[in-house]
Design a protein around this motif. Structure first.
Motif, PDB file in Angstrom:
ATOM      1  N   TRP A 142       0.833  -1.204   0.000  1.00  0.00           N
ATOM      2  CA  TRP A 142       0.000   0.000   0.000  1.00  0.00           C
ATOM      3  C   TRP A 142       0.871   1.260   0.000  1.00  0.00           C
ATOM      4  O   TRP A 142       0.622   2.204  -0.774  1.00  0.00           O
ATOM      5  CB  TRP A 142      -0.927  -0.007   1.215  1.00  0.00           C
ATOM      6  CG  TRP A 142      -1.817   1.185   1.274  1.00  0.00           C
ATOM      7  CD1 TRP A 142      -2.885   1.457   0.477  1.00  0.00           C
ATOM      8  CD2 TRP A 142      -1.684   2.288   2.167  1.00  0.00           C
ATOM      9  NE1 TRP A 142      -3.435   2.662   0.829  1.00  0.00           N
ATOM     10  CE2 TRP A 142      -2.718   3.188   1.868  1.00  0.00           C
ATOM     11  CE3 TRP A 142      -0.813   2.579   3.192  1.00  0.00           C
ATOM     12  CZ2 TRP A 142      -2.883   4.373   2.556  1.00  0.00           C
ATOM     13  CZ3 TRP A 142      -0.978   3.763   3.881  1.00  0.00           C
ATOM     14  CH2 TRP A 142      -2.007   4.643   3.559  1.00  0.00           C
ATOM     15  N   ARG A 164       1.133   3.982  -2.990  1.00  0.00           N
ATOM     16  CA  ARG A 164       0.821   5.390  -2.737  1.00  0.00           C
ATOM     17  C   ARG A 164       1.977   6.288  -3.177  1.00  0.00           C
ATOM     18  O   ARG A 164       1.768   7.344  -3.783  1.00  0.00           O
ATOM     19  CB  ARG A 164       0.537   5.582  -1.252  1.00  0.00           C
ATOM     20  CG  ARG A 164       0.018   6.954  -0.906  1.00  0.00           C
ATOM     21  CD  ARG A 164      -0.303   7.059   0.535  1.00  0.00           C
ATOM     22  NE  ARG A 164       0.959   7.039   1.285  1.00  0.00           N
ATOM     23  CZ  ARG A 164       1.067   7.361   2.560  1.00  0.00           C
ATOM     24  NH1 ARG A 164      -0.001   7.667   3.251  1.00  0.00           N
ATOM     25  NH2 ARG A 164       2.229   7.342   3.165  1.00  0.00           N
ATOM     26  N   SER A 165       3.200   5.848  -2.906  1.00  0.00           N
ATOM     27  CA  SER A 165       4.368   6.627  -3.337  1.00  0.00           C
ATOM     28  C   SER A 165       4.487   6.659  -4.856  1.00  0.00           C
ATOM     29  O   SER A 165       4.893   7.665  -5.429  1.00  0.00           O
ATOM     30  CB  SER A 165       5.641   6.045  -2.732  1.00  0.00           C
ATOM     31  OG  SER A 165       5.642   6.201  -1.342  1.00  0.00           O
ATOM     32  N   ARG A 182       1.975   6.571  -6.992  1.00  0.00           N
ATOM     33  CA  ARG A 182       0.979   7.515  -7.494  1.00  0.00           C
ATOM     34  C   ARG A 182       1.437   8.960  -7.308  1.00  0.00           C
ATOM     35  O   ARG A 182       1.129   9.827  -8.112  1.00  0.00           O
ATOM     36  CB  ARG A 182      -0.363   7.309  -6.797  1.00  0.00           C
ATOM     37  CG  ARG A 182      -1.167   6.191  -7.413  1.00  0.00           C
ATOM     38  CD  ARG A 182      -2.556   6.096  -6.841  1.00  0.00           C
ATOM     39  NE  ARG A 182      -2.487   5.225  -5.664  1.00  0.00           N
ATOM     40  CZ  ARG A 182      -2.899   5.563  -4.442  1.00  0.00           C
ATOM     41  NH1 ARG A 182      -3.452   6.723  -4.226  1.00  0.00           N
ATOM     42  NH2 ARG A 182      -2.793   4.719  -3.437  1.00  0.00           N
ATOM     43  N   ARG A 183       2.183   9.208  -6.247  1.00  0.00           N
ATOM     44  CA  ARG A 183       2.633  10.566  -5.982  1.00  0.00           C
ATOM     45  C   ARG A 183       3.825  10.968  -6.847  1.00  0.00           C
ATOM     46  O   ARG A 183       3.885  12.093  -7.337  1.00  0.00           O
ATOM     47  CB  ARG A 183       3.013  10.700  -4.507  1.00  0.00           C
ATOM     48  CG  ARG A 183       3.136  12.123  -4.065  1.00  0.00           C
ATOM     49  CD  ARG A 183       3.355  12.300  -2.572  1.00  0.00           C
ATOM     50  NE  ARG A 183       2.713  11.267  -1.781  1.00  0.00           N
ATOM     51  CZ  ARG A 183       3.313  10.622  -0.776  1.00  0.00           C
ATOM     52  NH1 ARG A 183       4.548  10.903  -0.451  1.00  0.00           N
ATOM     53  NH2 ARG A 183       2.666   9.707  -0.092  1.00  0.00           N
TER      54      ARG A 183
END
Length: 87
Positions: free
Chosen positions: A18, A22-23, A25-26
């Motif tokens: 997860w 998330r990283s 996507r950033r």
């Protein structure tokens, strides 16, 4: 005691997947994507381990667990080779 270790391994690999996703996507760094996919497969392998050893004790999911681990390493290796300049 082994049950707690199996569940914690599943929780840790899920959290890693997860956080890496998330990283990705950033930042958009593709190595993070390959790492996240690797940890998703490792989490699936740990989930099968929990199901195999704790829930369905009469079954044997050894082969699918090994195949998931091999696929996880294969995905990460493929990602490192594909994005060689980033590794």
């Amino acid at each position: 005691m082994p049950a707690a270790v199996y569940v914690l391994c599943f929780a840790t690999s899920t959290a890693c997947a997860w956080l890496l996703g998330r990283s990705f996507r950033r930042t958009g760094a593709r190595l993070l994507l390959w790492s996240a996919l690797c940890f998703v497969l490792l989490a699936a392998q740990n989930l099968l381990l929990v199901i195999d050893l704790l829930v369905l004790t009469a079954s044997d999911f050894r082969s699918p667990r090994v195949l998931l681990a091999l696929a996880a390493v294969g995905v990460l290796l493929f990602g490192c080779i594909w994005d060689l300049e980033e590794c």
